[in-house]
Scaffold this motif. Structure first.
Motif, short mmCIF file in Angstrom:
data_model
loop_
_atom_site.label_atom_id
_atom_site.label_comp_id
_atom_site.label_asym_id
_atom_site.label_seq_id
_atom_site.Cartn_x
_atom_site.Cartn_y
_atom_site.Cartn_z
N UNK A 144 -17.21 10.45 -18.79
CA UNK A 144 -17.40 10.14 -17.38
C UNK A 144 -17.12 8.67 -17.14
N UNK A 145 -16.29 8.36 -16.14
CA UNK A 145 -15.78 7.00 -15.99
C UNK A 145 -16.13 6.37 -14.65
N UNK A 146 -15.84 5.09 -14.56
CA UNK A 146 -16.17 4.30 -13.39
C UNK A 146 -15.41 4.72 -12.14
N UNK A 147 -14.22 5.27 -12.30
CA UNK A 147 -13.42 5.66 -11.12
C UNK A 147 -13.73 7.07 -10.64
N UNK A 148 -14.75 7.71 -11.21
CA UNK A 148 -15.16 9.04 -10.76
C UNK A 148 -14.50 10.18 -11.50
N UNK A 149 -13.65 9.89 -12.46
CA UNK A 149 -12.96 10.94 -13.22
C UNK A 149 -13.80 11.38 -14.43
N UNK A 150 -13.54 12.60 -14.87
CA UNK A 150 -14.04 13.09 -16.16
C UNK A 150 -12.81 13.39 -17.01
N UNK A 151 -12.59 12.58 -18.04
CA UNK A 151 -11.44 12.79 -18.91
C UNK A 151 -11.81 13.73 -20.03
N UNK A 152 -10.84 14.57 -20.44
CA UNK A 152 -11.09 15.59 -21.44
C UNK A 152 -10.06 15.44 -22.56
N UNK A 153 -10.55 15.45 -23.81
CA UNK A 153 -9.69 15.49 -24.99
C UNK A 153 -10.06 16.72 -25.82
N UNK A 154 -9.06 17.34 -26.46
CA UNK A 154 -9.30 18.43 -27.39
C UNK A 154 -9.02 17.95 -28.80
N UNK A 155 -9.86 18.40 -29.73
CA UNK A 155 -9.70 17.98 -31.12
C UNK A 155 -8.68 18.87 -31.82
N UNK A 156 -7.71 18.24 -32.45
CA UNK A 156 -6.68 18.94 -33.22
C UNK A 156 -7.05 18.86 -34.70
N UNK A 157 -7.42 20.00 -35.28
CA UNK A 157 -7.87 20.02 -36.66
C UNK A 157 -6.75 19.62 -37.62
N UNK A 158 -5.54 20.01 -37.30
CA UNK A 158 -4.40 19.73 -38.19
C UNK A 158 -4.14 18.24 -38.29
N UNK A 159 -4.12 17.56 -37.15
CA UNK A 159 -3.82 16.13 -37.16
C UNK A 159 -5.06 15.26 -37.24
#
Length: 427
Positions: free
Chosen positions: A236-251
């Motif tokens: 959760x960020x200051x500009x009101x966005x919620x950024x999402x990352x997915x975990x890549x098991x291979x890399x």
């Protein structure tokens, strides 16, 4: 955790009639077994349990076995009997703490109070029974904004607005490393062997087992809150966005997946439960998101100020705000969340944390902006005790074996534990 359908029911907190304060105080010399005043103007006996405004009968303690002392947090589920019990006193649920003036003695803090037991101010950092202060960790220069205990490690991680993270040895309590981050720490969490730190415009990720270090770019402004749900990391960020990352098991890396932009102001609190993501914002709302398709399912608008913290526990969602309330939400027949109970405080509420005491009873830790943390039995919201501090406590973290941590505005981290055999006064 599945939300059950149920009727919306709102209960007022049970209160008692006020009385002459002078004669409604319990003599603390009598409690210590050494009052020599005849007659004494204060009570030589406990207040009746109907009084919830300051002092009441001491808490009876059973001989029950301790509960599993793992990391209860939002994912453990105390056996609440249902929404209808919120805010109702039961099991001797009146305010149980016995207190002097609710102010820590400044001379005692400096080690120079000459009054000893006769001092009318507190010679401790807590009120109440069943828990005690173990130690204090000194080193940070500004407010503690995150505390983390990564899995498989005997180290404690703390983050501060002094732009550093510190690593502490859990056995000795010594700081073994200081990491300069080049920006104020907005939040810090751990998930498995990973430690995640939010600073302006980036999320730092460290794997304590493999010594992997990653920098996740994309945030605009300060990162105020982080949470992991499934294989996704949310920020959760200051500009009101919620950024999402997915975990890549291979890399062994986190790859950008989405940016959720429904909030109009900064997102300052996130929690995951019931296959949902819940986000609290400075725009006074809570949004409910599906973890399957990342769509907003509902916007909750009952708070009237910043939603500082959200907590999932059993089939309930708990939220707190600078509007001086803690709200308990439950799903109705249509699956939409409704307020089933509102608890009112005298001050703005900063953060919530849930755990079990040494008897396995659910406890809510509720930090307020009057430099205190209130401890409440759930679901009755009967006051169990209070932690006091020099400045506001912004970070609370649960540890193993009944241990928990608080971090305040001075940069001090305190380590507490629940006592296996509760005493009748704070330690």
């Amino acid at each position: 955790m599945d939300f059950d359908g149920g009727n919306k029911r709102v209960f007022q907190r049970i209160g008692g009639a006020t009385a002459d304060a002078k004669y409604q105080k319990v003599c603390y010399h009598w409690q210590a077994g050494k009052c020599n005043r005849h007659p004494c103007p204060f009570l030589h006996g406990e207040l009746p349990p109907s009084n919830v405004n300051g002092m009441s009968s001491k808490r009876p303690h059973g001989q029950g076995s301790s509960a599993d002392s793992g990391f209860p947090g939002p994912r453990r589920s105390p056996n609440f009997s249902g929404a209808s019990t919120w805010g109702r006193a039961h099991g001797g649920g009146a305010n149980r703490i016995v207190r002097k003036a609710e102010k820590v003695c400044n001379y005692w803090v400096q080690g120079s109070c000459s009054f000893g037991d006769r001092c009318k101010f507190l010679h401790s950092w807590s009120l109440g029974d069943g828990f005690s202060l173990m130690t204090q960790l000194e080193g940070h220069q500004k407010v503690i904004s995150g505390i983390a205990l990564p899995s498989g490690s005997d180290k404690l991680y703390t983050g501060s607005k002094d732009e550093t993270a510190r690593i502490w040895d859990c056995q000795s309590g010594k700081c073994i490393a200081v990491i300069n981050l080049g920006g104020e720490v907005g939040c810090m969490i751990s998930e498995g062997p990973w430690v995640f730190v939010g600073i302006p415009n980036v999320v730092k990720a460290w794997n304590v087992q493999t010594s992997t270090e990653l920098s996740l770019s994309g945030p605009v402004g300060q990162v105020y809150t982080l949470v992991v749900g499934g294989d996704m990391l949310f920020a959760g960020t200051q500009d009101g966005s919620i950024l999402v990352w997915k975990f890549n098991v291979v890399t062994n890396c986190f790859e950008p997946a989405a940016s959720l932009k429904d909030h109009s102001l900064a997102v300052v609190s996130l929690v995951v439960g019931a296959n949902r993501l819940y986000s609290g914002s400075m725009d006074h709302t809570i949004k409910v998101w599906s973890l399957e398709n990342l769509q907003c399912l509902q916007t909750l608008t009952e708070h009237t100020s910043v939603v500082m913290s959200v907590l999932c526990w059993d089939q309930f969602l708990l939220s707190c705000s600078l509007d001086k309330t803690v709200k308990v939400w439950v799903a109705n027949e249509n699956g939409n969340l409704e307020v089933t109970y509102t608890h009112n405080e005298e001050h703005g509420v900063l953060t919530l944390c849930g755990m079990h005491d040494s008897q396995g009873k659910p406890i809510l830790l509720c930090s307020c902006n009057d430099n205190t943390v209130r401890l409440y039995d759930l679901p009755s919201f009967a006051e169990r005790g209070k932690i006091l501090s020099k400045e506001d406590i912004r970070a609370i973290q649960i540890g193993p074996g009944g241990i928990f941590f608080t971090g305040d505005g001075t940069g001090q981290v305190k380590v507490w534990n629940w006592l296996a055999e509760p005493t009748t006064s704070a330690q």
